[in-house]
Enzyme design. Structure first.
Site, PDB file in Angstrom:
ATOM      1  N   CYS A 103       3.244  50.370   5.364  1.00 23.71           N
ATOM      2  CA  CYS A 103       1.998  49.814   4.986  1.00 23.71           C
ATOM      3  C   CYS A 103       0.785  49.950   5.900  1.00 23.71           C
ATOM      4  O   CYS A 103      -0.180  50.270   5.472  1.00 23.71           O
ATOM      5  CB  CYS A 103       2.031  48.332   4.469  1.00 23.71           C
ATOM      6  N   HIS A 143      -3.246  51.079   6.125  1.00 26.69           N
ATOM      7  CA  HIS A 143      -4.192  50.172   6.224  1.00 26.69           C
ATOM      8  C   HIS A 143      -4.424  49.387   7.395  1.00 26.69           C
ATOM      9  O   HIS A 143      -5.339  48.593   7.494  1.00 26.69           O
ATOM     10  CB  HIS A 143      -3.683  49.261   5.093  1.00 26.69           C
ATOM     11  N   ARG A 197      -0.264  46.366  -6.768  1.00 26.56           N
ATOM     12  CA  ARG A 197      -0.516  46.988  -5.716  1.00 26.56           C
ATOM     13  C   ARG A 197       0.460  47.386  -4.603  1.00 26.56           C
ATOM     14  O   ARG A 197       0.429  48.459  -4.541  1.00 26.56           O
ATOM     15  CB  ARG A 197      -1.496  46.163  -5.075  1.00 26.56           C
ATOM     16  N   CYS A 252       1.841  51.079  -3.988  1.00 23.88           N
ATOM     17  CA  CYS A 252       1.868  51.629  -2.649  1.00 23.88           C
ATOM     18  C   CYS A 252       3.227  52.271  -2.180  1.00 23.88           C
ATOM     19  O   CYS A 252       3.077  53.305  -1.562  1.00 23.88           O
ATOM     20  CB  CYS A 252       1.534  50.567  -1.669  1.00 23.88           C
TER      21      CYS A 252
END
Lengths: 281, 103
Positions: free
Chosen positions: A195, A199, A238, A242
């Site tokens: 992740c 991000h 989400r 992802c």
């Protein structure tokens, strides 16, 4: 010139080192500070409270389009539907409001929380479906439609309220937090992305035509109307998408790992205002 | 049930700017669902905006228009406080309408 290069190298070093430090430590307070410092140093021109606006805080052109969209927001229908659903009693006469403090109004910023009785992280989406189940109703899909309408309404009534996530002094709560952080920084899928690869490390960069949202405050705008989806999506949606985008096998919505990630990210966003429901490209 | 229409009309000088958003699936009839069956066409055919009993804008929409369509136009002659009404009819004969004040 040399000085500029030295500063750049130092910045690159920091950019590489900070997230790793955040992943290794078990101290939530230290993590919080490192996480926040990383983003405020990487984006010195972005006001702290603007991080919740995701890609729009990173790109002036996108921001202009977004301001035009917010004039006439596409999530409006979901908020209205959520409001109707909140006002409509279940078959037993009770309502969603009866399951929540303050009748469910203006409480989004307190979720997820760690439940000391059951020893697990309770997200808003989970609490909503548990509310339905205890009142004898079938649970909803976690990813869109009704669930997104309910959370959209709850977020809307909580706009501007700062995230207030607590980690109780309990080893199980700290373990959930740590597991969330671990999941966030672990690489997975054929593309071998975590992740954080997108991000944290690449926040603000383009991925094809899109601008990657910074992890800081990334959940504050949920649920979102994504033009790409042609509709509303929840936090569960989400996380699932992802994972499949990095060609990993997604977990079930509201899997313990996802709830722990939500717990970790929301704790990192403490003090930042709820801005949901949001609109994203 | 809440309306499927959102409308905002703002008068400035002699021009009124109208924006509207309609909630509608706008299925084209060419898309298949997860089971491979065609989703039958279901789209708006006519959108009509009226001011003071007179049509100021008509749009003929079809399968090529996106889901939850948005529309924006200007017209002359609207005053603050006047009513503007919007209505749509789709290919299944379903319809909705809404009246709002010009601000």
């Amino acid at each position: 010139m040399l000085r500029v290069i030295a500063v750049l190298i130092a910045a690159l070093f920091l950019a590489g080192a900070r997230p790793a430090a955040a992943a290794d430590a078990i101290n939530p307070d230290a993590d919080f500070k490192a996480f926040r410092d990383y983003f405020t140093k990487k984006f010195p021109n972005v006001p702290l409270n603007d991080f919740v606006n995701g890609p729009y805080s990173m790109d002036a052109g996108l921001r202009k389009q977004w301001e035009a969209i917010e004039d006439f927001p596409p999530y409006d229908f979901a908020v209205d539907r959520g409001k109707d659903m909140f006002a409509t009693p279940f078959k037993n006469g009770k309502t969603y409001g009866d399951c929540f403090p303050n009748k469910g109004i203006g409480i989004r910023q307190d979720y997820p929380y760690f439940d000391l009785k059951t020893g697990e992280v309770i997200t808003l989406e989970l609490a909503l479906n548990r509310c339905r189940e205890t009142n004898g109703e079938a649970s909803y899909s976690y990813v869109k439609d009704e669930m997104a309408s309910l959370t959209a309404y709850m977020a809307f009534t909580s706009r501007g309220k700062p995230f207030d996530i607590k980690i109780p002094n309990d080893p199980r709560a700290r373990a959930a937090y740590e597991n969330g952080a671990k999941y966030f920084y672990s690489r997975r899928g054929q593309l071998n992305f975590s992740c954080a690869s997108c991000h944290v490390q690449s926040a603000g960069e383009h991925i094809r035509t899109e601008v990657l949202a910074p992890a800081l405050g990334i959940l504050a705008a949920m649920p979102i109307y994504r033009s790409e989806w042609g509709g509303m999506g929840t936090i569960s949606r989400r996380f699932v998408t992802c994972n499949s985008q990095v060609r990993g096998v997604p977990l079930d919505p509201q899997d313990e790992n996802y709830r722990d990630v939500e717990y970790y990210l929301s704790y990192m966003a403490n003090g930042l205002p709820i801005s949901g429901p949001g609109a994203r490209p | 049930m809440a309306s499927t229409i959102r409308v905002r009309a703002v008068a400035s000088g002699d021009v009124t700017e109208v924006q509207a958003l309609v909630q509608h699936p706008m299925d084209s009839g060419f898309v298949k669902d997860a089971q491979g069956n065609l989703i039958p066409p279901h789209h708006i055919e006519v959108v009509d905006f009226q001011h003071a009993g007179k049509t100021v804008f008509t749009a003929l929409w079809g399968p090529a228009v996106a889901k939850d369509p948005y529309i924006k136009f200007n017209f002359k002659g609207g005053q603050k406080g006047d009513d503007i009404s919007v209505s749509w009819v789709d290919n299944k004969g379903e319809s909705d309408s809404l009246t709002a004040k010009i601000s």
